[in-house]
Design an enzyme around this catalytic site. Structure first.
Site, PDB file in Angstrom:
ATOM      1  N   SER A 266       0.914  -1.279   0.047  1.00  0.00           N
ATOM      2  CA  SER A 266      -0.019  -0.041  -0.114  1.00  0.00           C
ATOM      3  C   SER A 266       0.849   1.376  -0.186  1.00  0.00           C
ATOM      4  CB  SER A 266      -0.893   0.128   1.218  1.00  0.00           C
ATOM      5  OG  SER A 266      -1.959  -0.722   0.893  1.00  0.00           O
TER       6      SER A 266
ATOM      7  N   LYS B  19       0.044   3.406  -3.005  1.00  0.00           N
ATOM      8  CA  LYS B  19      -1.011   4.127  -3.104  1.00  0.00           C
ATOM      9  C   LYS B  19      -0.630   5.768  -3.357  1.00  0.00           C
ATOM     10  CE  LYS B  19      -4.477   1.478  -0.695  1.00  0.00           C
ATOM     11  NZ  LYS B  19      -3.984   0.186  -0.704  1.00  0.00           N
TER      12      LYS B  19
ATOM     13  N   TYR C 218     -11.085   1.719   4.814  1.00  0.00           N
ATOM     14  CA  TYR C 218     -10.039   1.407   3.833  1.00  0.00           C
ATOM     15  C   TYR C 218      -9.991   0.279   3.004  1.00  0.00           C
ATOM     16  CZ  TYR C 218      -4.748   1.176   2.878  1.00  0.00           C
ATOM     17  OH  TYR C 218      -3.749   1.044   2.319  1.00  0.00           O
TER      18      TYR C 218
END
Length: 399
Positions: free
Chosen positions: A61, A64, A172
């Site tokens: 992540s 991101k 999330y």
């Protein structure tokens, strides 16, 4: 005592005696990189496997922030609007429904959404999507149907049901993977191609990629799992070298020094102090990367559902602050109070599932990253190592 003399022993301590298999870490100030270090083994089954600064990590992540930076670039150019409907770019999203629960036979109960998600909702994790490891509904859906599995790097696994009404709640999930598809549609190229031309090449980043070459596999940090007795088990590397879909939420590979080159732009109003290239305009950093973009009345959740213990331990970070004092920008989780490590108020951070952590502190003019490759997320030893590392950085800067 130099910063290297302070930080190297921390990395070495935590990679000894099976605490962590490997660590790669670094620190940057506005002027550039001031510390890089690596320690441990990239594969505990291979005595010859040493982690170094060229070791490739699965970035998960931490991908991101790169994807959201690309989206802000498109907003700057007028090719994308913050409050545009996602369906303008991905028509198939019109058919997505809300997973409302399950009947007595474990069949899904769906209902139609009232709201339509926007680009803002994708950026701020308020579009209604989740992950199997942070949603009991998604975990049950996976157990009964075999989907969704985001790590198959398939668009079919990403476009999943909502678990709440779009625009009404922070949760999330795969929002940035969907955003990556929007970027591909708008730019007309794959995410890998877009990143390399518009972000990586201007920053002098050479290792970060969705598509791995054989030499990158040879020097890759292998993910390990923490067993119940505390030991570490080596996991197979079964993700494809050339994925079918470039997942903007978790699909990048690269070195930690290269990731720090990316973080540097947020200490320099969008421009690299190393190459001099501008990635974002100063006003974009302030109005998107650093500004609270959550829809009015929406706050970051207190905690994340603990639905797949293999991937994550209970995440409680968010419950430690009043809801008004932590927010979400286009790219980062923002904390509006100082933290015990020394981090200033209005600093930014995020992480990756195999326990990669970074922070950006514009007030102090410093950013840092500590990365390992261990499941489950929020591992106690990883958190302790990260906190000790970050605290020592601030002690050095303020000495």
């Amino acid at each position: 005592m130099s910063l290297k003399e302070r930080l190297d022993p921390i990395l070495e301590k935590w990679t000894k005696e099976g605490n962590l298999p490997m660590i790669s870490a670094g620190v940057v100030t506005k002027d550039g990189i001031i510390y890089l270090g690596a320690s441990g083994s990239n594969n505990l089954n291979n005595p010859e496997g040493k982690t170094n600064l060229d070791t490739i990590f699965e970035l998960y992540s931490t991908t991101k922030a790169v994807t959201t930076t690309a989206a802000v670039q498109l907003i700057e150019k007028g090719l994308l609007g913050l409050d545009d409907l996602v369906e303008n770019y991905i028509p198939e999203i019109k058919g997505i429904k809300i997973l409302d629960g399950f009947d007595e036979n474990d069949k899904c109960i769906f209902k139609d959404p009232v709201n339509k998600p926007t680009i803002r909702n994708l950026l701020t994790h308020t579009a209604g999507f989740s992950y199997t490891f942070f949603s009991f509904k998604y975990a049950k859906l996976y157990d009964t149907t075999g989907k969704p599995d985001p790590f198959k790097d398939s668009w079919d696994e990403i476009l999943t049901p909502y678990i709440y009404e779009p625009g009404t709640k922070w949760h999330y999930g795969v929002n940035i993977d969907v955003l990556g598809q929007v970027i591909q549609k708008v730019s007309g190229v794959t995410l890998d191609e877009y990143f390399k031309k518009n972000i990586f090449a201007p920053l002098g980043i050479t290792s970060m990629t969705f598509i791995r070459k054989p030499e990158q596999v040879a020097n890759k940090a292998i993910i390990h799992s923490r067993e119940e007795n505390g030991s570490l088990k080596v996991l197979p590397d079964d993700r494809p070298l050339e994925p079918e879909f470039h997942c903007g939420g978790h699909g990048l590979y690269g070195t930690i020094p290269d990731y720090l080159r990316f973080l540097l732009i947020f200490l320099n109003k969008g421009t690299s102090p190393i190459t001099g290239k501008q990635i974002l305009k100063p006003e974009s950093v302030e109005n998107y990367s650093f500004a609270n973009l959550l829809p009015e009345g929406v706050f970051v959740e207190d905690s994340l559902e603990h639905s797949q213990p293999y991937y994550s331990k209970p995440v409680t970070t968010f419950s430690q602050l009043p809801k008004e004092l932590h927010t979400w920008t286009s790219s980062f989780y923002r904390t509006d109070v100082p933290l015990p490590t020394g981090r200033s108020a209005k600093s930014f951070m995020w992480c990756g599932l195999p326990n990669l952590y970074y922070w950006i502190d514009p007030t102090e003019g410093v950013a840092g990253m500590l990365a390992t490759q261990v499941f489950p997320f929020f591992d106690e030893k990883c958190l302790e190592a990260n906190n000790e590392f970050e605290s020592e950085v601030y002690k050095f800067l303020r000495a």
